[in-house]
Scaffold this motif. Structure first.
Motif, PDB file in Angstrom:
ATOM      1  N   GLU A  29       0.829  -1.197   0.000  1.00  0.00           N
ATOM      2  CA  GLU A  29       0.000   0.000   0.000  1.00  0.00           C
ATOM      3  C   GLU A  29       0.870   1.256   0.000  1.00  0.00           C
ATOM      4  O   GLU A  29       0.635   2.201  -0.774  1.00  0.00           O
ATOM      5  CB  GLU A  29      -0.918  -0.002   1.219  1.00  0.00           C
ATOM      6  N   PHE A  33       1.210   4.465  -2.646  1.00  0.00           N
ATOM      7  CA  PHE A  33       1.063   5.870  -2.277  1.00  0.00           C
ATOM      8  C   PHE A  33       2.303   6.669  -2.669  1.00  0.00           C
ATOM      9  O   PHE A  33       2.210   7.796  -3.165  1.00  0.00           O
ATOM     10  CB  PHE A  33       0.828   6.006  -0.774  1.00  0.00           C
ATOM     11  N   HIS A  69      -1.340  14.167   0.219  1.00  0.00           N
ATOM     12  CA  HIS A  69      -1.812  12.810  -0.050  1.00  0.00           C
ATOM     13  C   HIS A  69      -2.284  12.182   1.253  1.00  0.00           C
ATOM     14  O   HIS A  69      -1.492  11.990   2.182  1.00  0.00           O
ATOM     15  CB  HIS A  69      -0.673  11.990  -0.667  1.00  0.00           C
ATOM     16  N   GLY A  71      -3.152   9.166   1.927  1.00  0.00           N
ATOM     17  CA  GLY A  71      -2.519   7.889   2.233  1.00  0.00           C
ATOM     18  C   GLY A  71      -1.159   8.078   2.875  1.00  0.00           C
ATOM     19  O   GLY A  71      -0.814   7.400   3.853  1.00  0.00           O
ATOM     20  N   ARG A  74      -1.561   9.122   6.427  1.00  0.00           N
ATOM     21  CA  ARG A  74      -1.901   8.017   7.336  1.00  0.00           C
ATOM     22  C   ARG A  74      -0.636   7.334   7.854  1.00  0.00           C
ATOM     23  O   ARG A  74      -0.552   6.969   9.035  1.00  0.00           O
ATOM     24  CB  ARG A  74      -2.810   7.018   6.619  1.00  0.00           C
ATOM     25  N   TYR A  75       0.356   7.157   6.976  1.00  0.00           N
ATOM     26  CA  TYR A  75       1.594   6.514   7.419  1.00  0.00           C
ATOM     27  C   TYR A  75       2.491   7.499   8.170  1.00  0.00           C
ATOM     28  O   TYR A  75       3.189   7.117   9.107  1.00  0.00           O
ATOM     29  CB  TYR A  75       2.322   5.891   6.228  1.00  0.00           C
TER      30      TYR A  75
END
Length: 256
Positions: A29, A33, A69, A71, A74-75
């Motif tokens: 994932e 991204f 972004h 995504g 989120r990280y």
């Protein structure tokens, strides 16, 4: 994710390797991204050089990808990473300074010379650290990292140019740091290192045929204060010298 042995190793040496910080599913994932953010032209993240530039040969880098972004955001805010940083530092809280996507491009690639990170950052205190997450298997052939154990005892030195580097070891001649042997951190994709902002580190050129992808996130202990030194990420935010670096650009990600 961090055991006591790893905490003690980090305290002693200023860096530590942690294998499998993300799962295979998270790895795929995050790779997706990363590819999306690097292939787009966004307004809020910062591309540090263009293709063909001298710095681009060292690093094809985009800073603060989380601002463009969801995504990546989120990280960037992943509690597994920030809680590990909290454990390693023993801080009462951990804030984001910035993230950066780091690609070493194939063929026309240069080494990332030995340097410390903290001299580039507008912080009064020591204690900031980075997580460097490998999104590809890394070794000497494609840009893995090396660290000098216990090198943070040298203190904050001059910032090293990554394109026309000075020899950082000239600053530590005659000290214990000069005699320390570098540690090569070969890693499988999904593993990471943490390193202190004063730890000497280096990355090999990329001799492979594919980009070497990594995500780095810079953390600072809550309460770290602004030095007033110019920096692209702080210049227009109205921060006051000697006051804590806080606000929506520097969120609190973990609390002790």
């Amino acid at each position: 994710m961090v055991n006591q042995e790893q905490i003690e190793f980090f305290k002693q040496n200023g860096f530590v390797q942690i294998d499998n910080i993300i799962s295979p599913q998270e790895l795929e994932e995050l790779r997706g991204f990363m590819d999306e953010i690097m292939d787009s032209n966004h307004a809020n993240s910062i591309q540090t050089d263009k293709r063909g530039g001298t710095y681009y040969r060292v690093l094809n880098q985009r800073v603060n990808t989380w601002r463009d972004h969801a995504g990546m955001a989120r990280y960037m805010s992943h509690p597994r990473f920030s809680k590990a940083a909290l454990q390693l530092t023993g801080a009462q809280g951990i804030r984001l300074f910035h993230d950066h996507a780091l690609l070493k491009m194939p063929e026309d690639s240069k080494e990332t010379p030995w340097h410390q990170d903290l001299p580039y950052w507008p912080m009064n205190e020591n204690g900031a650290l980075s997580i460097w997450i490998a999104l590809d298997d890394v070794d000497e052939s494609n840009g893995c990292m090396m660290f000098i154990p216990r090198s943070r005892q040298a203190g904050k030195l001059n910032a090293i140019s990554l394109t026309e580097p000075q020899d950082i070891f000239e600053y530590v001649k005659g000290t214990d740091v000069e005699n320390e042997k570098p540690v090569i951190c070969r890693m499988k994709a999904g593993s990471c290192t943490f390193h202190d902002g004063l730890c000497f580190h280096y990355a090999y050129p990329n001799y492979s045929q594919k980009p070497r992808r990594a995500l780095a996130i810079i953390y600072m202990p809550d309460g770290t204060t602004y030095s007033g030194k110019p920096h692209v990420l702080t210049d227009d935010l109205g921060l006051q010298a000697d006051q804590p670096i806080r606000g929506n650009m520097f969120p609190l990600l973990a609390r002790g």
